[in-house]
Design a protein around this motif. Structure first.
Motif, PDB file in Angstrom:
ATOM      1  N   ASN A  42       1.024  -1.498   0.261  1.00 43.85           N
ATOM      2  CA  ASN A  42       0.523   0.156   0.003  1.00 43.85           C
ATOM      3  C   ASN A  42       0.949   1.137   0.047  1.00 43.85           C
ATOM      4  OD1 ASN A  42      -1.686   2.157   2.039  1.00 43.85           O
ATOM      5  ND2 ASN A  42      -3.270   1.595   1.052  1.00 43.85           N
ATOM      6  N   ASP A 100      -4.386   4.157  -3.320  1.00 44.69           N
ATOM      7  CA  ASP A 100      -4.631   4.558  -2.085  1.00 44.69           C
ATOM      8  C   ASP A 100      -5.734   5.518  -2.389  1.00 44.69           C
ATOM      9  OD1 ASP A 100      -4.146   3.840   1.178  1.00 44.69           O
ATOM     10  OD2 ASP A 100      -4.311   6.094   0.440  1.00 44.69           O
ATOM     11  N   ARG A 101      -5.395   6.307  -2.912  1.00 44.17           N
ATOM     12  CA  ARG A 101      -7.189   7.206  -2.990  1.00 44.17           C
ATOM     13  C   ARG A 101      -8.362   6.604  -3.558  1.00 44.17           C
ATOM     14  NH1 ARG A 101      -2.849  10.873  -5.422  1.00 44.17           N
ATOM     15  NH2 ARG A 101      -3.285   9.914  -7.300  1.00 44.17           N
ATOM     16  N   LEU A 104      -9.267   3.295  -3.164  1.00 44.21           N
ATOM     17  CA  LEU A 104      -9.517   2.011  -2.208  1.00 44.21           C
ATOM     18  C   LEU A 104     -11.205   2.284  -2.311  1.00 44.21           C
ATOM     19  CD1 LEU A 104      -7.345   1.094  -0.070  1.00 44.21           C
ATOM     20  CD2 LEU A 104      -7.358  -0.394  -1.837  1.00 44.21           C
ATOM     21  N   PRO A 105     -11.557   3.153  -1.898  1.00 44.11           N
ATOM     22  CA  PRO A 105     -12.946   3.628  -2.084  1.00 44.11           C
ATOM     23  C   PRO A 105     -13.503   2.991  -2.344  1.00 44.11           C
ATOM     24  CG  PRO A 105     -12.091   5.053  -0.766  1.00 44.11           C
ATOM     25  CD  PRO A 105     -10.801   4.745  -1.099  1.00 44.11           C
ATOM     26  N   ARG A 128      -4.493  -0.921   6.622  1.00 48.25           N
ATOM     27  CA  ARG A 128      -4.737   0.274   5.894  1.00 48.25           C
ATOM     28  C   ARG A 128      -5.806  -0.067   5.052  1.00 48.25           C
ATOM     29  NH1 ARG A 128      -4.279   5.597   5.408  1.00 48.25           N
ATOM     30  NH2 ARG A 128      -4.387   6.737   3.461  1.00 48.25           N
ATOM     31  N   ARG A 144      -9.680   0.968   4.786  1.00 42.61           N
ATOM     32  CA  ARG A 144     -10.385   1.796   3.304  1.00 42.61           C
ATOM     33  C   ARG A 144     -10.998   0.854   2.592  1.00 42.61           C
ATOM     34  NH1 ARG A 144      -8.303   6.646   2.541  1.00 42.61           N
ATOM     35  NH2 ARG A 144      -8.154   7.248   0.572  1.00 42.61           N
ATOM     36  N   SER A 202     -14.825  -0.455   0.274  1.00 43.10           N
ATOM     37  CA  SER A 202     -16.047   0.120   0.852  1.00 43.10           C
ATOM     38  C   SER A 202     -16.256  -1.549   0.937  1.00 43.10           C
ATOM     39  CB  SER A 202     -16.626   0.997   0.243  1.00 43.10           C
ATOM     40  OG  SER A 202     -16.354   2.056   0.183  1.00 43.10           O
TER      41      SER A 202
END
Length: 259
Positions: free
Chosen positions: A120, A176-177, A179-180, A204, A208, A210
């Motif tokens: 990550n 990482d941005r 992931l949602p 993490r 993060r 959903s």
């Protein structure tokens, strides 16, 4: 450059359920080949590509970046989607990171994720030094073969090309941005003793995404390359159970011919 013996891509034409497997940074399909073959034995259609710049010599990787690696997997996913009713994506280390991006970008085209020690972020001084260091030094010591099993050997580069490592750093930030946006069922298998990717990365990712259908498995007997380690059989069993729950036809179609 010719592909190193054992690093070749692997494909198997099976039934209507497909699996795309993604190997890790500086690694090769060899690290996932036993897993891929076990899935093929159960009649699944399997694709395990060789990412650009991998499987030859580390210098070839210097001129590639995460967009090249992702594009190869994107093509493979689309091809599987054309012939399979359901497609699952599995990945080891950076392969898990790329799998998460496929899920975030392709939505329902990905039926589920199976990740082993996904990365990550970069940790330590490397994350700050890479932007400058890559212009001064071409490579650093390799990270391959972090395996607890004495006979386990990963076919990977003995050097890390730093331009490619800088691109990996950028990939971590992008994913990482995103992931949602990952909503698919998720099987996350990770090793508490991992000398390449710390447990914080798995935590993490879990925090993060959903996804509501999440199953976490600890690989207590293995290091980073768990697919070639003591827990290799467990990874296969957990993944087959995961796929079988979401695609009940698996195992009922019989093993298809082809390779």
């Amino acid at each position: 450059m010719p592909v190193l013996p054992g690093a070749e891509p692997y494909r198997h034409e099976g039934g209507s359920v497909g699996v795309l497997l993604c190997h890790g940074f500086t690694g090769s399909p060899q690290s996932l080949r036993p897993w891929a073959e076990r899935l093929a034995e159960r009649g699944l259609t399997v694709s395990l590509p060789l990412l650009p710049g991998h499987g030859t010599r580390w210098q070839d990787m210097q001129v590639t970046g995460w967009q090249d690696w992702y594009a190869e997997l994107d093509r493979e996913l689309r091809a599987l989607g054309e012939r399979c009713e359901k497609v699952f994506v599995a990945g080891l280390s950076m392969g898990g990171t790329l799998a998460l991006r496929l899920a975030a970008r392709h939505g329902e085209a990905v039926s589920g994720l199976m990740l082993v020690n996904p990365g990550n972020r970069m940790h330590g001084a490397a994350q700050y030094a890479l932007p400058l260091l890559r212009h001064l030094v071409p490579s650093a010591p390799g990270i391959a073969s972090d395996i607890a099993k004495p006979t386990g050997v990963e076919l990977g580069y003995d050097r890390v090309p730093l331009h490619a490592a800088h691109s990996l750093r950028a990939l971590f930030r992008v994913v990482d941005r995103e992931l949602p946006q990952v909503t698919q069922p998720l099987l996350l298998l990770h090793s508490p003793q991992d000398h390449v990717v710390p447990p914080a990365d798995a935590a993490r990712i879990l925090g993060r995404v959903s996804s509501r259908d999440v199953h976490e498995v600890l690989l207590e007997q293995s290091y980073h390359v768990a697919t070639l380690d003591h827990d290799a059989d467990r990874i296969v069993e957990e993944s087959l159970t995961f796929i079988g729950r979401l695609a009940p036809s698996v195992g009922k179609e019989g093993t298809a011919t082809g390779g």
